[in-house]
Design an enzyme around this catalytic site. Sequence first.
Site, PDB file in Angstrom:
ATOM      1  N   HIS A   1      41.799  45.058  39.661  1.00 40.93           N
ATOM      2  CA  HIS A   1      43.033  45.605  40.211  1.00 40.93           C
ATOM      3  C   HIS A   1      42.750  46.224  41.571  1.00 40.93           C
ATOM      4  O   HIS A   1      41.675  46.781  41.777  1.00 40.93           O
ATOM      5  CB  HIS A   1      43.606  46.680  39.265  1.00 40.93           C
ATOM      6  CG  HIS A   1      45.037  46.952  39.502  1.00 40.93           C
ATOM      7  ND1 HIS A   1      45.469  47.853  40.439  1.00 40.93           N
ATOM      8  CD2 HIS A   1      46.145  46.409  38.937  1.00 40.93           C
ATOM      9  CE1 HIS A   1      46.792  47.851  40.431  1.00 40.93           C
ATOM     10  NE2 HIS A   1      47.222  46.991  39.540  1.00 40.93           N
TER      11      HIS A   1
ATOM     12  N   ASP B   1      47.831  42.878  32.204  1.00 42.46           N
ATOM     13  CA  ASP B   1      48.143  41.501  31.862  1.00 42.46           C
ATOM     14  C   ASP B   1      47.161  40.863  30.891  1.00 42.46           C
ATOM     15  O   ASP B   1      47.403  39.767  30.397  1.00 42.46           O
ATOM     16  CB  ASP B   1      48.194  40.645  33.139  1.00 42.46           C
ATOM     17  CG  ASP B   1      49.402  41.007  33.965  1.00 42.46           C
ATOM     18  OD1 ASP B   1      50.432  41.313  33.350  1.00 42.46           O
ATOM     19  OD2 ASP B   1      49.300  41.010  35.195  1.00 42.46           O
TER      20      ASP B   1
HETATM   21  N1  CMC Z   1      37.426  37.854  38.307  1.00 45.32           N
HETATM   22  C1  CMC Z   1      36.266  37.718  38.983  1.00 45.32           C
HETATM   23  N2  CMC Z   1      35.929  38.412  40.085  1.00 45.32           N
HETATM   24  C2  CMC Z   1      36.841  39.280  40.533  1.00 45.32           C
HETATM   25  C3  CMC Z   1      38.071  39.488  39.888  1.00 45.32           C
HETATM   26  C4  CMC Z   1      38.363  38.736  38.733  1.00 45.32           C
HETATM   27  N3  CMC Z   1      39.498  38.884  38.083  1.00 45.32           N
HETATM   28  N4  CMC Z   1      38.778  40.426  40.557  1.00 45.32           N
HETATM   29  C5  CMC Z   1      38.015  40.798  41.601  1.00 45.32           C
HETATM   30  N5  CMC Z   1      36.835  40.112  41.583  1.00 45.32           N
HETATM   31  C6  CMC Z   1      35.716  40.269  42.506  1.00 45.32           C
HETATM   32  C7  CMC Z   1      36.025  39.682  43.884  1.00 45.32           C
HETATM   33  O1  CMC Z   1      35.669  38.329  43.947  1.00 45.32           O
HETATM   34  C8  CMC Z   1      35.207  40.574  44.776  1.00 45.32           C
HETATM   35  O2  CMC Z   1      33.867  40.181  44.644  1.00 45.32           O
HETATM   36  P1  CMC Z   1      32.851  40.313  45.901  1.00 45.32           P
HETATM   37  O3  CMC Z   1      32.796  41.782  46.233  1.00 45.32           O
HETATM   38  O4  CMC Z   1      31.551  39.751  45.405  1.00 45.32           O
HETATM   39  O5  CMC Z   1      33.460  39.486  47.006  1.00 45.32           O
HETATM   40  C9  CMC Z   1      35.304  41.948  44.107  1.00 45.32           C
HETATM   41  O6  CMC Z   1      35.543  41.676  42.716  1.00 45.32           O
HETATM   42  C10 CMC Z   1      36.419  42.824  44.676  1.00 45.32           C
HETATM   43  O7  CMC Z   1      37.643  42.147  44.517  1.00 45.32           O
HETATM   44  P2  CMC Z   1      38.795  42.060  45.603  1.00 45.32           P
HETATM   45  O8  CMC Z   1      39.279  40.647  45.665  1.00 45.32           O
HETATM   46  O9  CMC Z   1      38.406  42.750  46.853  1.00 45.32           O
HETATM   47  O10 CMC Z   1      39.891  42.959  44.895  1.00 45.32           O
HETATM   48  P3  CMC Z   1      41.377  43.067  45.353  1.00 45.32           P
HETATM   49  O11 CMC Z   1      41.737  44.499  45.223  1.00 45.32           O
HETATM   50  O12 CMC Z   1      41.637  42.421  46.645  1.00 45.32           O
HETATM   51  O13 CMC Z   1      42.127  42.179  44.237  1.00 45.32           O
HETATM   52  C11 CMC Z   1      43.232  41.492  42.290  1.00 45.32           C
HETATM   53  C12 CMC Z   1      42.743  42.673  43.121  1.00 45.32           C
HETATM   54  C13 CMC Z   1      44.139  41.997  41.169  1.00 45.32           C
HETATM   55  C14 CMC Z   1      44.065  40.526  43.173  1.00 45.32           C
HETATM   56  C15 CMC Z   1      42.006  40.736  41.718  1.00 45.32           C
HETATM   57  O14 CMC Z   1      41.232  41.623  40.925  1.00 45.32           O
HETATM   58  C16 CMC Z   1      42.416  39.530  40.883  1.00 45.32           C
HETATM   59  O15 CMC Z   1      42.663  38.454  41.451  1.00 45.32           O
HETATM   60  N6  CMC Z   1      42.462  39.671  39.521  1.00 45.32           N
HETATM   61  C17 CMC Z   1      42.886  38.585  38.667  1.00 45.32           C
HETATM   62  C18 CMC Z   1      44.396  38.462  38.697  1.00 45.32           C
HETATM   63  C19 CMC Z   1      45.060  39.557  37.919  1.00 45.32           C
HETATM   64  O16 CMC Z   1      44.699  39.849  36.780  1.00 45.32           O
HETATM   65  N7  CMC Z   1      46.095  40.162  38.535  1.00 45.32           N
HETATM   66  C20 CMC Z   1      46.929  41.172  37.877  1.00 45.32           C
HETATM   67  C21 CMC Z   1      46.906  42.480  38.555  1.00 45.32           C
HETATM   68  S1  CMC Z   1      47.641  43.744  37.534  1.00 45.32           S
HETATM   69  C22 CMC Z   1      49.285  43.309  37.425  1.00 45.32           C
HETATM   70  C23 CMC Z   1      50.046  43.571  38.663  1.00 45.32           C
HETATM   71  O17 CMC Z   1      50.109  44.745  39.084  1.00 45.32           O
HETATM   72  O18 CMC Z   1      50.615  42.623  39.218  1.00 45.32           O
END
Ligand code: CMC
Length: 434
Positions: A311, A369
Amino acid sequence: MTNSETKATLSFSDGSPSLEMPIYKGSIGPDVIDIRKLYGATGKFTYDPGFMSTAACNSSITYIDGDKGELLYRGYPIEQLAVNGGDFLETCYLLLNGELPNAAQKEEFVSTVTKHTMVHEQMQFFFRGFRRDAHPMSVLVGTVGALSSFYHDSLDINDPHHREVSAIRLIAKMPTLVAMAYKYSIGQPFVYPRNDLSYSANFMHMMFSTPCEEYKVNEVLVRALDRILILHADHEQNASTSTVRLAGSSGANPFACIAAGIACLWGPAHGGANEAALSMLEEIGSVDNITHFISQVKDKNSGVKLMGFGHRVYKNYDPRAKLMRETCYEVLQELGLQDDPLFKLAMALEKIALEDEYFVSRKLYPNVDFYSGIVQRALGIPTALFTGIFALARTVGWIAQWKEMISDPEQKIGRPRQLFVGAAKRDVVAIDKR
Ligand code: CMC
């Protein structure tokens, strides 16, 4: 905006004069530096893709402490609201008005919402323009946007009464529209709302009754749906809420703004994650395949993510995920599905991920989720409608944030700037010379 007691001084190594900027304190949470004078004083913008460090508004609706895993609606912890804070409409009243209702206020609010549950009869012809296999989110973007052509009498955004009526209409009609989207997709007749039922029970009725057979309301399942709605009702300045605010900042009508929010919510990184999480569990199929799946997730080239994990704000267990797991358990018990293989798979996957260095070091925990798909599936809601349920729940948050924005004297049209990296000014060359 609160008064500034402290200031930040920004100095530059390129010879530009340094600049003092006020710092504001919120009631809780990080302070903010007011950079509004930055461009005028220095000719420089700030650069913050994804708004990682930017507060775009002040708000008194919802607060998240991502490190603690805390979510407060108007100051009340989500755990208290979900367990003993009454039903979803009580949460709606709280988000819209700032306080929990007393008994008389609740009765009046419920009666007002209930009187608006039907949609204009003409809307059913609008539905018929869609293919039967259209994704419900595309149907909702269209039909919610279309409400603005049916309710001209509540579109004056400068009139507080109009704003109130539009808010009530949206909250009241969303369940009807979501259920209609479902009925249309399976070729069954639309079912009119029943105003003698609670908000969630009426939604289940519109989803699952037919003209031949009335759906028998099961209180455990209705409570589970109500909890899903409470947990998704608001989440401060997330992508779809910011979209609603941005659309609203131009003076667009509330139905159009909520349609914009629905479009944003559809994405798999946001509301679409519940659908994606369930599909992921189905694809993994069995506990034996978890190790292989986790290794794919850790391989950056695979493009595979553990859906329902991670998240932007929570760097701890999402408090909504805990409540959702509890509800999942209750619903499966009630339906005699305690051995549900997907639930078992989800719990095993969660356990393995929570102990894995990749997830631990990145502070990736289950979000709301991760379990909500399993609950919705058990309630009989088809996977393609999961994000539609999220939109139904979030409508109150969107509209509360929209109303807050409209009455904020500091509100301006949203207009981000850019760091331009394209071609500088150049002359067009005739086609035979290129
Ligand atoms: N699976 C694998 N790796 C992950 C995941 C995941 N679900 N989420 C983040 N990472 C990794 C990402 O690749 C990055 O790795 P590195 O530092 O090596 O490059 C690190 O963790 C930090 O992630 P980020 O992409 O900078 O995090 P963000 O804040 O930009 O993204 C997110 C948040 C929710 C988009 C992401 O965690 C994600 O895509 N999760 C899966 C989709 C999901 O479950 N979304 C629902 C969110 S809650 C409901 C809502 O509020 O809508």
